[in-house]
Design a protein around this motif. Structure first.
Motif, PDB file in Angstrom:
ATOM      1  N   ARG A  28       0.827  -1.214   0.000  1.00 39.61           N
ATOM      2  CA  ARG A  28       0.000   0.000   0.000  1.00 39.61           C
ATOM      3  C   ARG A  28       0.856   1.257   0.000  1.00 39.61           C
ATOM      4  O   ARG A  28       0.530   2.228  -0.679  1.00 39.61           O
ATOM      5  N   LEU A  29       1.949   1.231   0.751  1.00 39.29           N
ATOM      6  CA  LEU A  29       2.866   2.380   0.725  1.00 39.29           C
ATOM      7  C   LEU A  29       3.459   2.560  -0.664  1.00 39.29           C
ATOM      8  O   LEU A  29       3.594   3.686  -1.147  1.00 39.29           O
ATOM      9  N   ASN A  30       3.807   1.465  -1.308  1.00 34.74           N
ATOM     10  CA  ASN A  30       4.356   1.506  -2.659  1.00 34.74           C
ATOM     11  C   ASN A  30       3.336   2.103  -3.640  1.00 34.74           C
ATOM     12  O   ASN A  30       3.693   2.910  -4.490  1.00 34.74           O
ATOM     13  N   GLU A  31       2.063   1.689  -3.511  1.00 34.47           N
ATOM     14  CA  GLU A  31       1.020   2.249  -4.373  1.00 34.47           C
ATOM     15  C   GLU A  31       0.874   3.752  -4.163  1.00 34.47           C
ATOM     16  O   GLU A  31       0.700   4.513  -5.117  1.00 34.47           O
ATOM     17  N   GLN A  32       0.922   4.189  -2.902  1.00 37.81           N
ATOM     18  CA  GLN A  32       0.784   5.611  -2.588  1.00 37.81           C
ATOM     19  C   GLN A  32       1.929   6.441  -3.131  1.00 37.81           C
ATOM     20  O   GLN A  32       1.728   7.566  -3.554  1.00 37.81           O
ATOM     21  N   SER A  33       3.133   5.860  -3.133  1.00 34.11           N
ATOM     22  CA  SER A  33       4.283   6.629  -3.611  1.00 34.11           C
ATOM     23  C   SER A  33       4.287   6.677  -5.134  1.00 34.11           C
ATOM     24  O   SER A  33       4.793   7.548  -5.752  1.00 34.11           O
TER      25      SER A  33
END
Length: 170
Positions: A165-170
């Motif tokens: 999810r952090l990867n998607e947000q970045s």
């Protein structure tokens, strides 16, 4: 000897899931590979990895399946956290181990499937955040070794979900 074989199988499953997490970047593929590994290495008849619906934290979305669920082409299902043994694991944020589901009124028979004998549902938590549940069902009883090994996998998958999810947000 059989106890050591069971322990070794659980260590192998944990190692396989850790390897999947390290090598797979696409979230659904990672979760599907983990469900398949749990089924293949431990022989659990049915495996689900439902996630909390991002727009409705009171709903589990069941789309990742292994074992009999996968072979029967199970479609996406929604389960309110107010229902079922999986829902109880989500609500209480504690593992639910039920070795006689026929005697437990919380048990929800999956659509198109005969009831299992036993169910183990373990919440996937990242800190205080509930991300989903690992749910396994079978005809044999589950025990503390099953609960502990599935708990370790749930911790690893929660970190992988959070990172994805952090990867998607970045």
């Amino acid at each position: 000897y059989s106890k050591e074989q069971r322990r070794a199988a659980r260590f192998a499953m944990i190692a396989r899931v850790a390897g999947i997490i390290a090598s797979e970047t696409e979230l659904d593929a990672l979760l599907q590979s983990a469900a398949d590994a749990i089924h293949e290495l431990l022989g659990f008849a049915r495996v689900d990895i439902p996630l909390i619906e991002s727009s409705d934290p009171q709903t589990l979305v069941i789309r990742i399946c292994g074992g009999e669920f996968k072979r029967h082409g199970r479609q996406i299902d929604l389960l309110p956290v107010s229902r079922g043994i999986m829902g109880a694991a989500a609500r209480t944020r504690r593992a639910q181990l039920v070795n006689d589901v026929a005697a437990d009124p919380r048990y929800v028979t999956p659509p198109g499937m005969p009831p299992a004998r036993a169910e183990l549902a373990v919440p996937m938590l990242y800190g205080d955040e509930l991300l989903g549940v690992i749910n396994v069902e079978g005809d044999g009883p589950f025990d503390e070794l099953d609960r502990m090994s599935m708990g370790i996998v749930a911790e690893h998958l929660a970190v992988a979900l959070h990172n994805a999810r952090l990867n998607e947000q970045s």
